[in-house]
Design an enzyme around this catalytic site. Structure first.
Site, PDB file in Angstrom:
ATOM      1  N   GLY A   1     -94.900 -37.582  57.359  1.00 64.00           N
ATOM      2  CA  GLY A   1     -93.907 -38.523  56.835  1.00 64.00           C
ATOM      3  C   GLY A   1     -94.065 -39.901  57.447  1.00 64.00           C
ATOM      4  O   GLY A   1     -95.138 -40.280  57.953  1.00 64.00           O
TER       5      GLY A   1
ATOM      6  N   GLY B   1     -93.093 -41.426  60.234  1.00 62.66           N
ATOM      7  CA  GLY B   1     -93.562 -41.590  61.609  1.00 62.66           C
ATOM      8  C   GLY B   1     -95.059 -41.335  61.705  1.00 62.66           C
ATOM      9  O   GLY B   1     -95.792 -42.064  62.384  1.00 62.66           O
TER      10      GLY B   1
ATOM     11  N   ASP C   1     -88.010 -34.668  52.829  1.00 64.45           N
ATOM     12  CA  ASP C   1     -86.968 -35.694  52.608  1.00 64.45           C
ATOM     13  C   ASP C   1     -87.167 -36.561  51.369  1.00 64.45           C
ATOM     14  O   ASP C   1     -86.217 -37.206  50.910  1.00 64.45           O
ATOM     15  CB  ASP C   1     -86.882 -36.621  53.828  1.00 64.45           C
ATOM     16  CG  ASP C   1     -86.375 -35.895  55.059  1.00 64.45           C
ATOM     17  OD1 ASP C   1     -85.636 -34.904  54.872  1.00 64.45           O
ATOM     18  OD2 ASP C   1     -86.713 -36.292  56.183  1.00 64.45           O
TER      19      ASP C   1
ATOM     20  N   ARG D   1     -71.127 -20.591  45.417  1.00 60.45           N
ATOM     21  CA  ARG D   1     -70.144 -20.804  44.355  1.00 60.45           C
ATOM     22  C   ARG D   1     -69.425 -19.493  43.999  1.00 60.45           C
ATOM     23  O   ARG D   1     -68.233 -19.474  43.714  1.00 60.45           O
ATOM     24  CB  ARG D   1     -70.807 -21.386  43.099  1.00 60.45           C
ATOM     25  CG  ARG D   1     -69.796 -21.793  42.031  1.00 60.45           C
ATOM     26  CD  ARG D   1     -70.474 -22.406  40.840  1.00 60.45           C
ATOM     27  NE  ARG D   1     -71.039 -23.710  41.118  1.00 60.45           N
ATOM     28  CZ  ARG D   1     -70.322 -24.822  41.283  1.00 60.45           C
ATOM     29  NH1 ARG D   1     -69.013 -24.784  41.213  1.00 60.45           N
ATOM     30  NH2 ARG D   1     -70.909 -25.958  41.519  1.00 60.45           N
TER      31      ARG D   1
ATOM     32  N   HIS E   1     -82.435 -25.393  58.814  1.00 61.33           N
ATOM     33  CA  HIS E   1     -83.886 -25.208  58.686  1.00 61.33           C
ATOM     34  C   HIS E   1     -84.309 -24.239  57.588  1.00 61.33           C
ATOM     35  O   HIS E   1     -85.500 -24.155  57.282  1.00 61.33           O
ATOM     36  CB  HIS E   1     -84.476 -24.800  60.037  1.00 61.33           C
ATOM     37  CG  HIS E   1     -84.544 -25.960  60.977  1.00 61.33           C
ATOM     38  ND1 HIS E   1     -83.442 -26.405  61.662  1.00 61.33           N
ATOM     39  CD2 HIS E   1     -85.562 -26.798  61.290  1.00 61.33           C
ATOM     40  CE1 HIS E   1     -83.790 -27.458  62.387  1.00 61.33           C
ATOM     41  NE2 HIS E   1     -85.059 -27.719  62.177  1.00 61.33           N
TER      42      HIS E   1
ATOM     43  N   GLN F   1     -84.030 -24.862  54.733  1.00 59.82           N
ATOM     44  CA  GLN F   1     -84.590 -25.769  53.718  1.00 59.82           C
ATOM     45  C   GLN F   1     -86.054 -26.112  53.968  1.00 59.82           C
ATOM     46  O   GLN F   1     -86.739 -26.614  53.100  1.00 59.82           O
ATOM     47  CB  GLN F   1     -83.795 -27.084  53.683  1.00 59.82           C
ATOM     48  CG  GLN F   1     -82.363 -26.891  53.263  1.00 59.82           C
ATOM     49  CD  GLN F   1     -81.468 -28.035  53.728  1.00 59.82           C
ATOM     50  OE1 GLN F   1     -81.292 -29.005  53.027  1.00 59.82           O
ATOM     51  NE2 GLN F   1     -80.912 -27.920  54.920  1.00 59.82           N
TER      52      GLN F   1
HETATM   53  P1  ATP Z   1     -90.513 -36.215  58.929  1.00 59.60           P
HETATM   54  O1  ATP Z   1     -90.185 -37.269  57.900  1.00 59.60           O
HETATM   55  O2  ATP Z   1     -90.632 -34.874  58.340  1.00 59.60           O
HETATM   56  O3  ATP Z   1     -89.665 -36.271  60.160  1.00 59.60           O
HETATM   57  P2  ATP Z   1     -92.476 -37.804  60.273  1.00 59.60           P
HETATM   58  O4  ATP Z   1     -93.946 -37.960  60.125  1.00 59.60           O
HETATM   59  O5  ATP Z   1     -91.652 -39.017  59.943  1.00 59.60           O
HETATM   60  O6  ATP Z   1     -92.025 -36.551  59.437  1.00 59.60           O
HETATM   61  P3  ATP Z   1     -91.953 -38.203  63.110  1.00 59.60           P
HETATM   62  O7  ATP Z   1     -91.528 -37.240  64.162  1.00 59.60           O
HETATM   63  O8  ATP Z   1     -91.133 -39.414  62.900  1.00 59.60           O
HETATM   64  O9  ATP Z   1     -92.137 -37.347  61.775  1.00 59.60           O
HETATM   65  O10 ATP Z   1     -93.442 -38.699  63.461  1.00 59.60           O
HETATM   66  C1  ATP Z   1     -94.482 -37.766  63.733  1.00 59.60           C
HETATM   67  C2  ATP Z   1     -95.311 -38.254  64.884  1.00 59.60           C
HETATM   68  O11 ATP Z   1     -95.917 -39.509  64.517  1.00 59.60           O
HETATM   69  C3  ATP Z   1     -94.551 -38.573  66.168  1.00 59.60           C
HETATM   70  O12 ATP Z   1     -94.281 -37.426  66.931  1.00 59.60           O
HETATM   71  C4  ATP Z   1     -95.534 -39.501  66.871  1.00 59.60           C
HETATM   72  O13 ATP Z   1     -96.554 -38.779  67.497  1.00 59.60           O
HETATM   73  C5  ATP Z   1     -96.131 -40.285  65.693  1.00 59.60           C
HETATM   74  N1  ATP Z   1     -95.418 -41.565  65.585  1.00 59.60           N
HETATM   75  C6  ATP Z   1     -94.195 -41.796  65.066  1.00 59.60           C
HETATM   76  N2  ATP Z   1     -93.827 -43.089  65.194  1.00 59.60           N
HETATM   77  C7  ATP Z   1     -94.853 -43.688  65.850  1.00 59.60           C
HETATM   78  C8  ATP Z   1     -95.092 -45.021  66.325  1.00 59.60           C
HETATM   79  N3  ATP Z   1     -94.192 -45.980  66.163  1.00 59.60           N
HETATM   80  N4  ATP Z   1     -96.264 -45.250  66.959  1.00 59.60           N
HETATM   81  C9  ATP Z   1     -97.186 -44.294  67.133  1.00 59.60           C
HETATM   82  N5  ATP Z   1     -97.011 -43.024  66.720  1.00 59.60           N
HETATM   83  C10 ATP Z   1     -95.882 -42.702  66.087  1.00 59.60           C
END
Ligand code: ATP
Length: 326
Positions: free
Chosen positions: A105, A107, A131, A158, A256, A258
């Site tokens: 996602g 991150g 999401d 329901r 979870h 989901q």
């Molecule tokens: P979901 O939407 O399901 O939560 P996601 O990919 O958004 O998935 P996150 O936990 O936000 O999940 O990010 C996954 C990993 O990406 C983090 O644990 C981290 O290792 C890396 N990551 C997130 N943000 C950053 C950032 N700003 N810089 C470097 N790495 C990042």
């Protein structure tokens, strides 16, 4: 353009049903091009720690129907540091990895963007999150399965709600986005929905409960996104109990549940399509982009846009959710 001989694939962040189908498509597409694939275990954590495993077409047999991710996933704080990313790069280089497919996602793509900018390994992302909150794709991998889980739960709730004339608050995932709540509400025939994107849904719910109460209709389903400003189902239950003692209120938090389960046909097709296109895009020299699907067409969107731009809720569906309430 440097030739790509070995692709690293990983799943990262929250797991989502369909991630395995996506990994399978990446491996099999790469193999058709005689490109090797290395599975990186536990997302960025495995990249930093060196958890690598060669993947062949045979290794991904029998996984298309499985929820979760055979590569496992994690949150990795070390990858947010320059030192952590340097370690990850050194490990990738030692493995001979010259391109990456990141399934995750927001991150995950933020990390991929920094990694690419710092070390120049071409990366294509596939949107793997329940999401559905990523710009650049109508649907993310796992969203459809999660919605189906929510609908099944609402159907079951329901029955008991009607038998006891109870008001049920069903809390679904969505810290910042209400896609699961809105789709789940419309498909489950919910009477009201509470969304993080809306700031007037509490007074509107109050008005709705007033009206229903006048007609002595107490059995209703309200779908609540966990990130709604009312504070989730439990907080909302307290407010309703105080203001409307005539309602017998119960909350169910789906949590979870989901995330799990066998991916739906729709998620498997989306995951397979995007996994295939991710590899094709890398081999055509594309980088730093997410493969998504808009209006049934595969589209590449820059990581920056997919992260920074906001995908709006479907306003037609919002309207429907209000019109179709009896
Ligand atoms: P979901 O939407 O399901 O939560 P996601 O990919 O958004 O998935 P996150 O936990 O936000 O999940 O990010 C996954 C990993 O990406 C983090 O644990 C981290 O290792 C890396 N990551 C997130 N943000 C950053 C950032 N700003 N810089 C470097 N790495 C990042």
């Amino acid at each position: 353009m440097k030739q790509i001989n070995k692709i690293g694939v990983f799943t990262s962040g929250g797991d989502s049903p369909g991630m395995n189908a996506c990994v399978r498509a990446v491996v099999r597409t790469a193999q058709k091009h005689d490109v090797e694939v290395v599975g990186i275990k536990e997302g960025y954590k495995g990249m930093v720690a060196g958890y690598f495993e060669k993947l062949t077409s045979f290794d991904v047999a029998g996984i298309i129907q499985r929820g979760g991710t055979i590569l496992r996933s994690s949150r990795c704080p070390e990858f947010k540091t320059k030192e952590g990313r340097q370690q990850a790069y050194d490990n990738c280089k030692n493995q001979g990895i010259d391109a990456l497919v990141a399934i995750g996602g927001n991150g995950t793509f933020t990390g991929a963007l920094y990694f690419e900018e710092e070390f120049g390994i071409p990366t294509i992302g596939c949107p793997g999150t329940i999401d559905n909150d990523l710009f650049g794709t109508d649907y993310t991998i796992g969203f459809d399965t999660a919605c189906n889980t929510v609908v099944k739960a609402i159907d079951q709730i329901r029955e008991t709600a009607a038998s006891h004339n109870r008001l049920f608050l069903v809390e679904v995932m969505g810290r910042d986005s209400g896609f699961i709540a809105l789709n789940g509400c419309v498909a489950g025939g919910g009477e009201a929905v509470m969304l993080p994107e809306q700031h007037d849904d509490l007074p509107r719910l109050m008005q709705f409960l007033d009206e229903k109460s006048q007609h002595k209709i107490y059995s209703n389903i309200v779908v609540v996104a966990e990130g709604d400003e009312a504070g989730g189902a439990i907080q909302l239950e307290k407010v309703i109990k105080k203001e409307y003692p005539q309602y017998d209120v119960r909350s169910t938090i789906l949590g979870h549940l989901q995330r799990g389960g066998s991916p739906t046909c729709r998620d498997r097709i989306l995951a397979s399509t995007l996994g295939y296109h991710a590899v094709e895009a890398l081999l055509k020299g594309k980088r730093n982009m997410m493969a998504g699907e808009i209006n049934n067409k595969v589209v590449l969107t820059s990581f920056r846009d997919s992260i920074e731009k906001t995908k709006a809720l479907n306003t037609d569906l919002l309207q429907l959710s209000e019109i179709l309430v009896a």
